[in-house]
Design a protein around this motif. Structure first.
Motif, mmCIF file in Angstrom:
data_model
loop_
_atom_site.group_PDB
_atom_site.id
_atom_site.type_symbol
_atom_site.label_atom_id
_atom_site.label_comp_id
_atom_site.label_asym_id
_atom_site.label_seq_id
_atom_site.Cartn_x
_atom_site.Cartn_y
_atom_site.Cartn_z
ATOM 1 N N ARG A 57 16.281 39.684 63.893
ATOM 2 C CA ARG A 57 17.724 39.948 63.865
ATOM 3 C C ARG A 57 18.474 38.990 64.784
ATOM 4 O O ARG A 57 19.545 38.486 64.434
ATOM 5 C CB ARG A 57 17.987 41.399 64.253
ATOM 6 N N LEU A 58 17.908 38.722 65.955
ATOM 7 C CA LEU A 58 18.584 37.822 66.885
ATOM 8 C C LEU A 58 18.467 36.357 66.464
ATOM 9 O O LEU A 58 19.379 35.570 66.725
ATOM 10 C CB LEU A 58 18.071 38.029 68.306
ATOM 11 N N PHE A 59 17.378 35.976 65.801
ATOM 12 C CA PHE A 59 17.295 34.614 65.254
ATOM 13 C C PHE A 59 18.413 34.409 64.233
ATOM 14 O O PHE A 59 19.078 33.371 64.220
ATOM 15 C CB PHE A 59 15.943 34.352 64.587
ATOM 16 N N ALA A 60 18.626 35.396 63.368
ATOM 17 C CA ALA A 60 19.697 35.304 62.367
ATOM 18 C C ALA A 60 21.065 35.253 63.045
ATOM 19 O O ALA A 60 21.936 34.471 62.643
ATOM 20 C CB ALA A 60 19.620 36.479 61.396
ATOM 21 N N LEU A 61 21.251 36.073 64.070
ATOM 22 C CA LEU A 61 22.518 36.069 64.799
ATOM 23 C C LEU A 61 22.756 34.717 65.461
ATOM 24 O O LEU A 61 23.863 34.180 65.416
ATOM 25 C CB LEU A 61 22.541 37.189 65.840
ATOM 26 N N TYR A 62 21.734 34.142 66.054
ATOM 27 C CA TYR A 62 21.862 32.828 66.687
ATOM 28 C C TYR A 62 22.269 31.780 65.652
ATOM 29 O O TYR A 62 23.207 31.006 65.867
ATOM 30 C CB TYR A 62 20.545 32.438 67.356
ATOM 31 N N ASP A 63 21.560 31.749 64.527
ATOM 32 C CA ASP A 63 21.878 30.770 63.479
ATOM 33 C C ASP A 63 23.307 30.949 62.974
ATOM 34 O O ASP A 63 24.031 29.968 62.778
ATOM 35 C CB ASP A 63 20.893 30.888 62.319
ATOM 36 N N ASP A 64 23.717 32.192 62.773
ATOM 37 C CA ASP A 64 25.086 32.446 62.322
ATOM 38 C C ASP A 64 26.102 32.074 63.399
ATOM 39 O O ASP A 64 27.198 31.608 63.084
ATOM 40 C CB ASP A 64 25.264 33.906 61.911
ATOM 41 N N THR A 65 25.741 32.266 64.646
ATOM 42 C CA THR A 65 26.641 31.882 65.736
ATOM 43 C C THR A 65 26.845 30.373 65.734
ATOM 44 O O THR A 65 27.977 29.894 65.873
ATOM 45 C CB THR A 65 26.097 32.364 67.093
ATOM 46 N N VAL A 66 25.782 29.625 65.556
ATOM 47 C CA VAL A 66 25.901 28.160 65.505
ATOM 48 C C VAL A 66 26.823 27.753 64.361
ATOM 49 O O VAL A 66 27.760 26.965 64.552
ATOM 50 C CB VAL A 66 24.518 27.490 65.367
#
Length: 123
Positions: A57-66
């Motif tokens: 979930r946090l990997f996806a959040l990081y990618d979306d944040t970028v």
């Protein structure tokens, strides 16, 4: 206990966020599995599946944040831009929250916002 429960626990959330930044931002840990093992060492005591689920979930959040930061006016601003920066930051945080309604809680959708803004826009 679920990944959502763990992500609401501040020490777990902070350790998980740091592992994600080290993995995706700095290329540490050779794989998601290595990142999960690092998180297990840093935040012991959770059920095995929680680590993988929380990191996914946090990997996806990081990618979306970028992606969100790079596409927003925030990327052309710095904190010294005052109100314009604050407004762009708030709008970007709101966009991330709407992209990840499942990640609720204290500042969770904006977990990576400051880091990503610095790493991809200011340095």
């Amino acid at each position: 206990m679920t990944a959502d429960d763990a992500l609401h626990d501040a020490p777990f959330r902070e350790a998980a966020a740091d592992v994600v930044v080290r993995r995706l931002g700095h290329g540490q840990y050779r794989s998601a599995r290595g990142a999960a093992e690092a998180l297990r060492r840093r935040a012991p005591g959770y059920p095995a599946g929680v680590y993988d689920d929380a990191l996914a979930r946090l990997f996806a959040l990081y990618d979306d944040t970028v992606r969100t930061v790079r596409a927003s006016p925030l990327c052309s601003l710095s904190p010294s831009d005052g109100d314009a920066y604050a407004q762009a930051w708030a709008e970007t945080a709101d966009a991330l929250a709407s992209q990840h309604p499942d990640l609720t809680g204290p500042a969770l959708p904006s977990t990576f916002l400051n880091w990503v803004h610095y790493w991809y826009c200011l340095r």
